[in-house]
Design a protein around this motif. Structure first.
Motif, PDB file in Angstrom:
ATOM      1  N   ILE A   1       0.834  -1.206   0.000  1.00  0.00           N
ATOM      2  CA  ILE A   1       0.000   0.000   0.000  1.00  0.00           C
ATOM      3  C   ILE A   1       0.866   1.253   0.000  1.00  0.00           C
ATOM      4  O   ILE A   1       0.589   2.229  -0.702  1.00  0.00           O
ATOM      5  CB  ILE A   1      -0.958  -0.011   1.214  1.00  0.00           C
TER       6      ILE A   1
ATOM      7  N   LEU B   1       2.363   1.695  -3.519  1.00  0.00           N
ATOM      8  CA  LEU B   1       1.349   2.172  -4.451  1.00  0.00           C
ATOM      9  C   LEU B   1       1.036   3.640  -4.204  1.00  0.00           C
ATOM     10  O   LEU B   1       0.840   4.419  -5.145  1.00  0.00           O
ATOM     11  CB  LEU B   1       0.067   1.333  -4.320  1.00  0.00           C
ATOM     12  N   SER B   2       0.995   4.028  -2.956  1.00  0.00           N
ATOM     13  CA  SER B   2       0.705   5.421  -2.628  1.00  0.00           C
ATOM     14  C   SER B   2       1.801   6.342  -3.133  1.00  0.00           C
ATOM     15  O   SER B   2       1.537   7.413  -3.674  1.00  0.00           O
ATOM     16  CB  SER B   2       0.553   5.583  -1.105  1.00  0.00           C
TER      17      SER B   2
ATOM     18  N   TYR C   1       1.525   6.605  -6.848  1.00  0.00           N
ATOM     19  CA  TYR C   1       0.397   7.466  -7.197  1.00  0.00           C
ATOM     20  C   TYR C   1       0.781   8.938  -7.043  1.00  0.00           C
ATOM     21  O   TYR C   1       0.517   9.765  -7.908  1.00  0.00           O
ATOM     22  CB  TYR C   1      -0.807   7.143  -6.315  1.00  0.00           C
TER      23      TYR C   1
ATOM     24  N   MET D   1      -5.648   1.696 -11.116  1.00  0.00           N
ATOM     25  CA  MET D   1      -5.371   3.082 -10.766  1.00  0.00           C
ATOM     26  C   MET D   1      -5.235   3.989 -11.980  1.00  0.00           C
ATOM     27  O   MET D   1      -5.497   5.190 -11.894  1.00  0.00           O
ATOM     28  CB  MET D   1      -4.101   3.162  -9.913  1.00  0.00           C
TER      29      MET D   1
ATOM     30  N   ILE E   1      -5.350   2.563  -1.380  1.00  0.00           N
ATOM     31  CA  ILE E   1      -4.584   3.817  -1.272  1.00  0.00           C
ATOM     32  C   ILE E   1      -5.247   4.855  -0.370  1.00  0.00           C
ATOM     33  O   ILE E   1      -4.737   5.959  -0.219  1.00  0.00           O
ATOM     34  CB  ILE E   1      -4.332   4.439  -2.671  1.00  0.00           C
TER      35      ILE E   1
ATOM     36  N   ARG F   1      -6.805   9.835  -1.268  1.00  0.00           N
ATOM     37  CA  ARG F   1      -6.112   9.692  -2.545  1.00  0.00           C
ATOM     38  C   ARG F   1      -7.053   9.173  -3.630  1.00  0.00           C
ATOM     39  O   ARG F   1      -6.922   9.532  -4.794  1.00  0.00           O
ATOM     40  CB  ARG F   1      -4.902   8.774  -2.384  1.00  0.00           C
ATOM     41  N   THR F   2      -7.982   8.321  -3.241  1.00  0.00           N
ATOM     42  CA  THR F   2      -8.956   7.823  -4.213  1.00  0.00           C
ATOM     43  C   THR F   2      -9.804   8.965  -4.755  1.00  0.00           C
ATOM     44  O   THR F   2     -10.011   9.078  -5.974  1.00  0.00           O
ATOM     45  CB  THR F   2      -9.866   6.758  -3.578  1.00  0.00           C
TER      46      THR F   2
END
Length: 358
Positions: A16, A19-20, A23, A109, A152, A156-157
């Protein structure tokens, strides 16, 4: 995807965090965070592969010019407009179907398509083809957001969803398969085409309002094509369907009316901080048909696959004869453009896409 691996992706703190970070880095380099698509077969990259319907294109010769000559479920010999759009804005080369179970969180994503071949804004249209209705496509988008929030986080989503570009391409099937289809189902409820057009707009308005409520801020709404130039429509309506092939003006006139209403009515849906833009595909297709030499086309009233007169879906299959040179054809089957045709359409709507980036 392996169930244990899937759980690892969703729950492992290290994954996670990675991925964050990815992103956040992507946001420093891209105006558009992702691309999301809703609609019908013109933008379905294979969702129908996972539905109990015959409206599929996941077998040869579909996809013969796609990567690795793979029949993905796209209704063409190659890529779709939405693939070119996703590549143009820098999120990925090809936009996958949301229902593909092999997609990772990273795949999700950067965007997916929720479109379903045979769909329309009218739920009855989708039901005729056992396609996903527009409301079901929105439900899948809600499910998508829930998955991302686990991976995330909610903040952030919401940021990703707000920065994404959205394309909505539907409506043609409401007329060709439903209102003017063999059973003419909706004509009993809406005796005149103008009444049905108003009903369709109510459905479009409701869909777009719900999409904005879910966080969409940059939406491109695609008009409908010159329906009278689709090879199948010519075959079914021409006085001489074999020897006297030409576009059916009554259908093209309807397309222009629908697109005019769409352009005018979309203005009323604008919200502060939101862009809703109309994307014209009528004129580029008409131009390809009327000015075929300019694009190197020779055949504009028949599809490449089969006889080219009426085949689509299972009618265009491994046993179907094919044209000698697909680059000389506007249409791949009797309803859908070739990859070359789709790319020309993409070039024509670049200015709309560019507005997303401003």
């Amino acid at each position: 995807m392996n169930t244990k691996l899937n759980s690892f992706l969703f729950l492992h703190p290290l994954v996670i965090m990675i991925l964050s970070l990815q992103y956040s880095y992507a946001h420093m380099n891209n105006t558009i965070s992702a691309v999301f698509v809703f609609g019908d077969s013109t933008v379905d990259p294979g969702n129908n592969n996972y539905l109990p319907t015959i409206a599929r294109g996941n077998f040869p010769p579909y996809g013969r010019d796609f990567d690795n000559h793979m029949a993905t479920g796209r209704f063409s010999n190659g890529r779709l407009v939405t693939d070119f759009v996703a590549e143009f804005v820098g999120v990925k080369k090809n936009l996958p179907p949301y229902l593909d179970p092999s997609l990772t969180i990273e795949d999700l994503m950067s965007g997916v398509s929720f479109a379903s071949a045979g769909a329309g804004f009218d739920d009855l249209t989708s039901q005729i083809s056992s396609a996903l209705t527009q409301s079901q496509q929105l439900d899948l988008f809600k499910e998508y957001k829930a998955k991302l929030e686990v991976a995330i986080g909610k903040e952030r989503t919401e940021d990703l969803v707000g920065r994404a570009g959205y394309l909505v391409s539907s409506g043609t099937n409401d007329f060709t398969f439903n209102y003017y289809g063999p059973l003419r189902i909706r004509q009993s409820s809406y005796p005149t085409i103008s009444e049905y057009q108003k009903y369709q707009w109510q459905l479009i308005e409701q869909f777009l309002q719900e999409l904005m409520d879910l966080g969409a801020k940059k939406i491109g709404v695609v008009g409908i094509p010159p329906m009278g130039c689709l090879p199948a429509i010519i075959t079914l309506n021409a006085k001489k369907p074999i020897t006297g092939r030409k576009c059916i003006e009554s259908y093209n006139s309807l397309s222009r009316n629908v697109n005019g209403m769409l352009q005018n009515n979309l203005k009323s849906l604008q919200r502060p901080g939101t862009k809703i833009m109309y994307a014209d595909i009528y004129n580029p297709i008409i131009d390809m048909v009327q000015q075929k030499a300019k694009y190197g086309f020779e055949q504009v009233h028949k599809g490449c696959c089969g006889t080219g007169l009426i085949e689509a879906d299972f009618g265009c299959n491994p046993s179907s004869p094919l044209c000698d040179d697909v680059l000389k054809y506007v249409f791949w089957d009797a309803f859908h453009p070739t990859e070359k045709g789709y790319h020309i359409i993409f070039n024509s709507v670049k200015s709309v896409i560019q507005m997303y980036l401003e």
